[in-house]
Design a protein around this motif. Structure first.
Motif, mmCIF file in Angstrom:
data_model
loop_
_atom_site.group_PDB
_atom_site.id
_atom_site.type_symbol
_atom_site.label_atom_id
_atom_site.label_comp_id
_atom_site.label_asym_id
_atom_site.label_seq_id
_atom_site.Cartn_x
_atom_site.Cartn_y
_atom_site.Cartn_z
ATOM 1 N N LEU A 102 2.365 9.189 5.272
ATOM 2 C CA LEU A 102 2.904 9.626 3.788
ATOM 3 C C LEU A 102 2.569 11.217 3.871
ATOM 4 N N GLY A 103 1.649 11.775 4.792
ATOM 5 C CA GLY A 103 1.437 13.162 4.501
ATOM 6 C C GLY A 103 0.106 13.295 3.319
ATOM 7 N N MET A 104 -0.531 12.456 2.998
ATOM 8 C CA MET A 104 -1.500 12.512 2.013
ATOM 9 C C MET A 104 -2.976 12.855 2.679
ATOM 10 N N MET A 105 -3.065 12.881 3.837
ATOM 11 C CA MET A 105 -4.179 13.573 4.860
ATOM 12 C C MET A 105 -3.892 14.961 4.985
ATOM 13 N N ASN A 106 -3.103 15.849 4.218
ATOM 14 C CA ASN A 106 -2.851 17.125 4.521
ATOM 15 C C ASN A 106 -3.610 18.034 3.366
ATOM 16 N N LEU A 114 -5.428 1.411 4.355
ATOM 17 C CA LEU A 114 -5.136 2.461 3.354
ATOM 18 C C LEU A 114 -4.968 4.089 3.957
ATOM 19 N N PHE A 115 -5.951 4.382 4.848
ATOM 20 C CA PHE A 115 -5.763 5.796 5.310
ATOM 21 C C PHE A 115 -4.912 5.876 6.358
ATOM 22 N N MET A 116 -4.415 4.879 7.164
ATOM 23 C CA MET A 116 -3.605 4.957 8.187
ATOM 24 C C MET A 116 -2.226 5.007 7.694
ATOM 25 N N LYS A 117 -2.054 4.475 6.267
ATOM 26 C CA LYS A 117 -0.609 4.468 5.629
ATOM 27 C C LYS A 117 -0.772 5.799 4.830
ATOM 28 N N ILE A 151 0.772 -1.160 -0.092
ATOM 29 C CA ILE A 151 0.074 0.034 -0.218
ATOM 30 C C ILE A 151 0.667 1.299 -0.100
ATOM 31 N N LEU A 152 1.868 1.403 0.875
ATOM 32 C CA LEU A 152 2.967 2.429 0.765
ATOM 33 C C LEU A 152 3.401 2.674 -0.575
ATOM 34 N N GLN A 153 3.907 1.534 -1.338
ATOM 35 C CA GLN A 153 4.478 1.764 -2.681
ATOM 36 C C GLN A 153 3.169 2.247 -3.635
ATOM 37 N N GLU A 154 2.157 1.979 -3.590
ATOM 38 C CA GLU A 154 1.056 2.634 -4.389
ATOM 39 C C GLU A 154 0.712 3.761 -4.106
ATOM 40 N N LEU A 166 -10.673 6.922 12.503
ATOM 41 C CA LEU A 166 -11.553 8.122 11.883
ATOM 42 C C LEU A 166 -10.755 9.482 11.987
ATOM 43 N N GLN A 167 -9.816 9.543 13.078
ATOM 44 C CA GLN A 167 -8.756 10.617 13.180
ATOM 45 C C GLN A 167 -7.666 10.686 11.968
ATOM 46 N N ALA A 168 -7.461 9.426 11.283
ATOM 47 C CA ALA A 168 -6.648 9.395 10.321
ATOM 48 C C ALA A 168 -7.461 9.860 8.809
ATOM 49 N N MET A 169 -8.785 9.634 9.113
ATOM 50 C CA MET A 169 -9.462 9.879 8.054
ATOM 51 C C MET A 169 -10.220 11.385 8.069
ATOM 52 N N ASN A 170 -9.670 12.125 8.902
ATOM 53 C CA ASN A 170 -10.071 13.606 8.974
ATOM 54 C C ASN A 170 -10.306 14.242 7.776
ATOM 55 N N GLY A 171 -11.326 14.847 7.285
ATOM 56 C CA GLY A 171 -11.434 15.654 6.170
ATOM 57 C C GLY A 171 -11.753 14.849 4.832
ATOM 58 N N VAL A 172 -12.193 13.608 5.327
ATOM 59 C CA VAL A 172 -12.595 12.703 4.180
ATOM 60 C C VAL A 172 -14.170 13.246 3.983
ATOM 61 N N LEU A 173 -14.756 12.956 2.579
ATOM 62 C CA LEU A 173 -16.146 12.903 2.219
ATOM 63 C C LEU A 173 -16.420 11.773 2.219
#
Length: 903
Positions: free
Chosen positions: A245-249, A238-241, A211-214, A272-279
């Motif tokens: 990687l900073g993809m939830m910024n 997926l969202f934890m990784k 998943i990190l590679q993708e 849920l904290q890792a998914m903050n901002g998700v629609l």
């Protein structure tokens, strides 16, 4: 390991037998209606569904204690395996003679099991298998007590369109559940002109490293809008990784489908904290007191049955669908009843022994019909399977994950689309940025600013800007350093591009790459240059490239940064004014006719006014009238009526201005040198067989050939100096070229040449980008900002020069004085001339009324003085000199004395 699994199966069989026996012992006279249940009891969804089914059986028969049938559940664990699910279904059908099967949980499991249901005529009712590939046409005994995954794609597309994103990346797991939604999702996105440039497929057995590679591959791309369609387990990983990687910024957009959004309340708070901002898009369930009561009892039973399970698992829409499905099946069982008669028709399969003894259900079709026709209002909403044996699309709720929970930002339904409130029956946009009418969103990185949906990759990669050195270095000229091999460029096109990049709302780094071609003089070189963008050799092509239809088939262009059109450069010739009717040219035809009409009208009014002044004498003669009208500076004939004198003076002002203008225009025609183009129509050149030049590498050659111009009469030239030489020595009669090149030519050689046209339409110069590139809109806005201000003027002065683009001589034109230019004066004289007779008539009538009033007063006096007065007036009329007037005065005095002192 195999022994352990065998022990687990044995325990399940024993537990199932005990559960069935307990049910039979407590039913009294109720007959058992055997139903199989196949779930993945190791997953949170499977555990919750099992609780919902068991609780539904309790509640149903508590409310219907007098029913003669009662469901006997045989629960089997598929352990997430298609083979185990199929094996469990065969066991239930063969050994337990189940009348229906609830499940299976996964779409891939339902494919085989539904085929078993078709053969045995046993209804298969699943409230978790959502794959669109499970259709009622090929699976008549398969019922979907949930929504088809394709039902949500329009709501997702509406959300993407509302925020103006042009590209999205689909992230899905490599299963039937993940793959089957893709055709429907891509189709609706294409309908709103949204591209899916990349699909990220996550293997079912993906590790954290996979998943990190993708995800690293996704970061390297420009698109920042991701639509995630995976199971809850894969979504969590997926969202934890992605957070690591900073993809939830800030700048990223994540949209989850209803598979995970429906069970968002059951996810771990850390997820849920890792998914903050998700629609997310989820099925909407209205709140009710019955639902709250059920949730309390469900939570109690779930904790009892699963003491080691996560305490965060809560009742969700999947559990409600399981609850309502069990109620529907229990009611259908009562309607159908129990029958001991079964037609045992072996189902023979080659080399098969375990399936030969499976029976066909006698009442299977009736049970299926009863389930489908049983429509009611359940706790999950309207439960109706009549439309394709699956639930109908209702309302989707748009949610935003914030903190350890979520908040509602709007709704979507089939009729009205997106709206903030469920009551709204239309979708509107508000605000200067045309934002959707939804509640504010907290985006990833706790940002309240809507993400653009794309950005330049942050891995240090620079934009590859292709540049093509033009034969006109004023537009673009490239240089390559012999040591560093670095390419630089200069020119009008380069200045505009670099200025546009500076005005982008985000930083962009780029490198110039020179277009290398062995033959830059070929007509297709510009096409080849643009085609490199399609081949992904360049991210953008910068040159004096014209927007053409054939090029737009494989690339997109920004808005033009130059003038558009194709014109001709032709020599000019001097016109000698030898026309005998030249004196008529200073005034236009309308001016001549208008002046004559106003002259006649003014003369008539002057004559009428003089006639009204005294119509007992000889009228004002036409000779006098003509002399008076044409006398500008003085009156040759005395006019008696003062209104006639006013009309005449106003007319003289008009005549004076008209005469002065005529004199100036006529003098200009006689003295100023007149220049005109030698040819004004390209078809005239074609008819006369003249030679025509064009710019090498330009599309103009194809344009001329397209109008059947003789190929032997077309000559290509590279530079403005070549153009000038060919025009000077008569090699060509005209040069057909684009307007920007013509402006450049006339800036250098503005004596003796002029531009004719544009004779054809063209879109101008622009920069080429890949199809649907998100950079196109931003660059176009920046270019419009440049071309709409002083910057473009400064650039053109710098590269094209400040020389006049027109010929020094005055080009031939009509130059005639028009009637419209004298409209104000003619309106003034027209008003004065028209109103004067009316005023004169009113004055004449008033004077007659006064005279009649005086005569009436004099008639009432019968004494001699009145007769004497008449005599004196007659004598005064016959006397033509001053003595008559003296005599009249003396007689009047004597008569008055006689009246005063009678004898």
């Amino acid at each position: 390991m195999e022994k352990t699994r065998g022990a687990i199966l044995l325990l399940l069989l024993v537990a199932d037998f005990g559960f069935g026996a307990a049910q039979n012992a407590t039913t009294g006279e109720a007959h058992g209606f055997h139903v199989g249940v196949i779930l993945d009891l190791g997953s949170p969804v499977g555990k919750g569904a099992r609780t919902s089914v068991l609780l539904a059986v309790q509640d149903f028969y508590a409310a219907h204690q007098n029913y003669s049938t009662k469901l006997v559940l045989h629960i089997r664990d598929s352990m997430g395996s298609n083979v185990r699910a199929a094996s469990a279904a065969i066991e239930l059908l063969k050994d337990y003679k189940v009348q229906a099967i609830i499940g299976p949980q996964k779409s891939s499991e339902a494919v085989f099991i539904s085929n078993l249901g078709n053969v045995t005529q046993v209804p298969i009712v699943s409230f978790t298998a959502t794959s669109p590939s499970l259709t009622s046409d090929s699976m008549p005994y398969f019922l979907r007590a949930t929504l088809n995954d394709s039902a949500q794609v329009k709501s997702i597309a509406s959300l993407v369109q509302a925020y103006g994103w042009r590209e999205v990346v689909a992230v899905y797991e490599d299963t039937d559940y993940g793959r089957d939604i893709l055709p429907y999702l891509i189709y609706v996105l294409q309908e709103i002109d949204v591209r899916v440039p990349y699909r990220s497929v996550i293997p079912l057995a993906a590790t954290s490293e996979t998943i990190l590679q993708e995800l690293n591959g996704l970061i390297a791309r420009q698109t920042r809008v991701f639509i995630v369609h995976m199971s809850s387990t894969m979504t969590t990983l997926l969202f934890m990784k992605a957070k690591e990687l900073g993809m939830m910024n800030k700048g990223f957009v994540w949209i989850i489908t209803n598979g995970v959004a429906n069970i968002i309340d059951s996810l771990n708070p850390s997820v849920l904290q890792a998914m903050n901002g998700v629609l997310g898009v989820r099925y909407y369930v209205p709140r009710s007191q019955e639902l709250d009561d059920l949730s309390i009892r469900w939570n109690r039973m779930y904790q009892q049955d699963n003491p080691d399970a996560s305490p965060f698992n809560k009742l969700n829409i999947v559990g409600l669908w399981g609850y309502d499905t069990t109620w529907v099946l229990a009611q259908a069982a009562e309607n159908v009843g129990i029958s001991s008669a079964r037609n045992k028709q072996p189902w023979y399969i080659k080399n098969s022994t375990c399936l030969e003894s499976m029976d066909i259900s006698i009442k299977g079709h009736k049970l299926l019909t009863s389930i489908v026709q049983n429509k009611f209002r359940g706790l999950s909403g309207d439960f109706d399977l009549t439309d394709g044996r699956q639930l109908k699309v209702s309302v989707f709720q748009i949610i935003n994950v914030v903190g350890r929970g979520w908040r509602e930002i709007g709704f979507w339904n089939v009729k009205s689309g997106l709206s903030r409130e469920l009551k709204q029956d239309y979708f509107k946009k508000t605000g200067p940025a045309s934002m959707p009418d939804l509640n504010p969103v907290i985006w990833p990185g706790e940002s309240t600013e809507k993400p653009m949906g794309w950005e330049i990759p942050t891995d240090g990669k620079k934009l590859r800007v292709g540049v093509y050195s033009s034969e006109n270095p004023e537009f673009i000229k490239t240089y390559k350093d012999p040591v560093t091999k670095a390419t630089t460029a200069s020119g009008l096109s380069v200045d505009i591009f670099e200025e546009a990049v500076k005005r982008l709302p985000f930083p962009v780094s780029y490198d110039y790459i020179e277009f290398d071609t062995g033959d830059t003089a070929t007509s297709g070189s510009y096409n080849d240059f643009v085609y490199q963008v399609y081949l992904q050799e360049y991210d953008i092509a910068v040159a004096d490239t014209t927007i053409r239809y054939n090029r737009t088939l494989y690339v997109d262009f920004t808005v033009p940064y130059t003038e558009s059109g194709v014109g001709m450069i032709v020599p000019v010739k001097e016109n000698l004014n030898m026309d005998m009717w030249l004196f008529l040219r200073p005034l236009s035809t309308a001016m001549w006719f208008g002046s004559i009409i106003f002259f006649m009208y003014t003369g008539f009014v002057v004559w009428l006014l003089e006639y009204l002044k005294d119509n007992e004498h000889d009228p004002f003669s036409l000779e006098q009238l003509a002399i008076t009208i044409f006398s500008i500076f003085e009156e040759k004939e005395e006019l008696k009526h003062f209104l006639a004198r006013i009309v005449l003076r106003v007319w003289r002002v008009v005549l004076l201005v008209l005469a002065a203008s005529y004199t100036a225009s006529f003098a200009s025609m006689l003295t100023v040198q007149q220049l005109s183009p030698t040819v004004t129509d390209v078809h005239e050149l074609q008819k006369n067989g003249e030679y025509v030049g064009f710019h090498q590498g330009s599309f103009v050659e194809g344009l001329l050939l397209g109008i059947d111009f003789d190929a032997s009469k077309i000559r290509g030239y590279a530079t403005p100096d070549d153009f000038y030489s060919a025009l000077s020595n008569g090699s060509i009669a005209a040069l057909v070229d684009e307007v920007p090149y013509i402006k450049l030519f006339l800036a250098k050689y503005n004596k003796g040449y002029t531009m004719v046209g544009p004779i054809y339409k063209s879109a101008g110069f622009a920069f080429a980008l890949p199809k649907n590139s998100p950079l196109r809109a931003e660059l176009s806005r920046a270019i419009l900002n440049i071309t709409g201000g002083e910057t473009i003027i400064q650039f053109e002065k710098k590269w094209i020069g400040q020389n006049s683009h027109e010929n020094d001589g005055t080009l031939d034109g009509s130059g005639a004085i028009t009637f419209e230019s004298f409209g104000g004066l003619f309106l003034l004289t027209g008003i004065v001339t028209t109103c004067s007779p009316l005023v004169a008539v009113l004055m004449r009538r008033y004077k007659k009324q006064q005279e009649n009033a005086e005569n009436k007063g004099d008639g009432q006096n019968e004494s001699g003085p009145g007769q004497e007065k008449e005599k004196m007036e007659e004598q005064g009329d016959q006397n033509s000199n001053g003595q008559g007037l003296e005599l009249m005065k003396s007689q009047t005095t004597l008569s008055m004395n006689a009246c005063t002192h009678p004898r």
